[in-house]
Design an enzyme around this catalytic site. Sequence first.
Site, short mmCIF file in Angstrom:
data_model
loop_
_atom_site.label_atom_id
_atom_site.label_comp_id
_atom_site.label_asym_id
_atom_site.label_seq_id
_atom_site.Cartn_x
_atom_site.Cartn_y
_atom_site.Cartn_z
N LYS A 261 0.84 -1.20 0.00
CA LYS A 261 0.00 0.00 0.00
C LYS A 261 0.87 1.25 0.00
O LYS A 261 2.01 1.21 0.46
CB LYS A 261 -0.86 0.03 1.27
CG LYS A 261 -1.97 -0.99 1.33
CD LYS A 261 -2.76 -0.85 2.63
CE LYS A 261 -3.87 -1.88 2.72
NZ LYS A 261 -4.95 -1.69 1.72
N ARG A 335 -10.13 -11.63 2.21
CA ARG A 335 -10.98 -12.68 1.65
C ARG A 335 -10.29 -14.04 1.69
O ARG A 335 -10.95 -15.08 1.75
CB ARG A 335 -11.40 -12.29 0.22
CG ARG A 335 -10.26 -12.18 -0.74
CD ARG A 335 -10.64 -11.41 -2.00
NE ARG A 335 -10.73 -9.97 -1.76
CZ ARG A 335 -11.04 -9.09 -2.70
NH1 ARG A 335 -11.31 -9.49 -3.94
NH2 ARG A 335 -11.10 -7.80 -2.42
N1 BES Z 1 -8.00 -3.79 4.51
C1 BES Z 1 -8.17 -3.43 3.15
C2 BES Z 1 -9.49 -2.71 2.89
C3 BES Z 1 -9.64 -1.33 3.44
C4 BES Z 1 -9.33 -0.23 2.69
C5 BES Z 1 -10.17 -1.15 4.70
C6 BES Z 1 -9.52 1.03 3.21
C7 BES Z 1 -10.36 0.10 5.21
C8 BES Z 1 -10.04 1.20 4.47
C9 BES Z 1 -8.17 -4.68 2.26
O1 BES Z 1 -7.37 -5.72 2.70
C10 BES Z 1 -7.65 -4.25 0.94
O2 BES Z 1 -6.52 -3.85 0.88
N2 BES Z 1 -8.49 -4.33 -0.08
C11 BES Z 1 -8.13 -3.93 -1.38
C12 BES Z 1 -8.65 -4.96 -2.35
C13 BES Z 1 -8.11 -4.82 -3.73
C14 BES Z 1 -6.66 -5.19 -3.76
C15 BES Z 1 -8.89 -5.72 -4.65
C16 BES Z 1 -8.75 -2.56 -1.65
O3 BES Z 1 -9.86 -2.33 -1.21
O4 BES Z 1 -8.09 -1.74 -2.27
ZN ZN Z 2 -5.36 -5.57 2.05
#
Ligand code: BES
Ligand code: ZN
Length: 480
Positions: A261, A335
């Site tokens: 990230k 997931r």
């Molecule tokens: N923990 C994150 C989701 C999240 C994002 C929670 C912002 C709270 C605030 C999750 O594990 C994630 O990173 N999801 C990705 C999925 C993507 C790679 C398909 C996302 O939402 O960008």
């Molecule tokens: Zn994530």
Amino acid sequence: MEIRSEKTAAAGMETGALIVLEFEGQPRRAGFEEFYDAGEITGKPGETTVIHRPAGYRAARVVLAGAGKPEKFQSADLRKLVGTTVRILKGKSVKNVALEIPAQFCTARFVSAAVEGALLGDFECDQLKSDRSGTKFLDSFTVLAEHDGLEAAAAEGRILGEAQNFARELANEPPNRLTPTVLAERARAMASQCGLACEILDQDRMRELGMGALLAVAMGSAEPPAMIILRYTPEQPKGGSAHLGLIGKGVTFDTGGISIKPAEGMEKMKFDMAGAAGVIGAMQAIAKLKPGIPVTGIVPTVENMPGGRAQRPGDIVTTLSGKTVEVLNTDAEGRMILADALTYAGRIGCTHLVDAATLTGAVVVALGTINTGVFSNNEELAGRWMSAGATEGEKMWRMPLDDDYKELLKSNVADLHNIGGRYGGAITAAVFLKEFADPAPWVHLDIAGTAWLDDAKPFLAKGPTGTPLRSFVRLALDWS
Ligand code: BES
Ligand code: ZN
Ligand code: ZN
């Protein structure tokens, strides 16, 4: 904070502050005429007027709390109103607060909500500041009601409020202090205090079982993963053969892994275990409130890190279900761990599943920070969930889960891949989970937008909210 309920007339109550509800259009209270005339007291929602030592009362302060139109006033409004008033009063160093509940709102639901509001409003997130002398808390909150027999409702409110604050405390812990191992220890300590059975699967056990998806996420971290299982068994089961499984995403920190990230805001990803915190807190309340159906809390917990041993995009893993998943993005880790947890929940006999997860940024784009996204493969269970949410004042919004979206998860080289393309990200994540929840009736809650307040509300400190804990507990309590 001490919680009391008394059948004392409000005027005779000796306390730091007495909260009375002021409805729009209600007859004026004697003794406050000049404030009505000045337009200071109107009863508009959210208005708070503090009057010192008014005649006819023994309280040091009377707070007239604007409650709006009485026909529109719900328990959720009272929860917020009490939270708001408590936050104002403790800021003024008031220690003891009482609330007069008007006769027409003397019900268990309102009494419980009032107590919850006080506890939730009292909570602060600064446990780790070395100087907390400026942080103020109440000593006591007393509900004044006309009827007897509201003690049970006040006690229920205390259990729910404390459980929610426990969940908030867990979600607020920094990721260096709250590792998967520590989360498991905290759950175990709670379980032994509350009389729940607790089992913790370690990495070796997960290998034996074949939880390939969960283990793959854990590979990049020096911290070992865990699967926390908390069991509540009723003495006299009343819900037929139903056995509720509550599953919470417990990523103690989500860097994204190799699909890392951006640095900005990454610190917030300590709350990626908010679903787990909600489940663990709900199990605490369930142990105390004793619903008629068995409930098992299941928390897969890992840290998602990059590193020499981390999983790579392109890896194919075999999940506990036997299905293979091509990992296209290591940041879609929630997931993966939930897939194995859902399969496991089915195997240990849970008949109905509800999971909560800070799963996607996409749900925040879709619903903002007000509504939790609700996905379900079963109308009956979804109906039960939506009414639990409505009862508890936790806002829920149904989202689609058509099979048509499954196309987007098709992999050339495995049964499915773990991301679904550019659009509808919250839905494709849910569709992925459905592959592992079916055929059990199941509800998935995407709480990425609702589990954390970036800005304080008048009734709640900035930080973790504890949602959807109350609805979890309500679902279990109202089952039969
Ligand atoms: N923990 C994150 C989701 C999240 C994002 C929670 C912002 C709270 C605030 C999750 O594990 C994630 O990173 N999801 C990705 C999925 C993507 C790679 C398909 C996302 O939402 O960008
Ligand atoms: Zn994530
Ligand atoms: Zn995550």
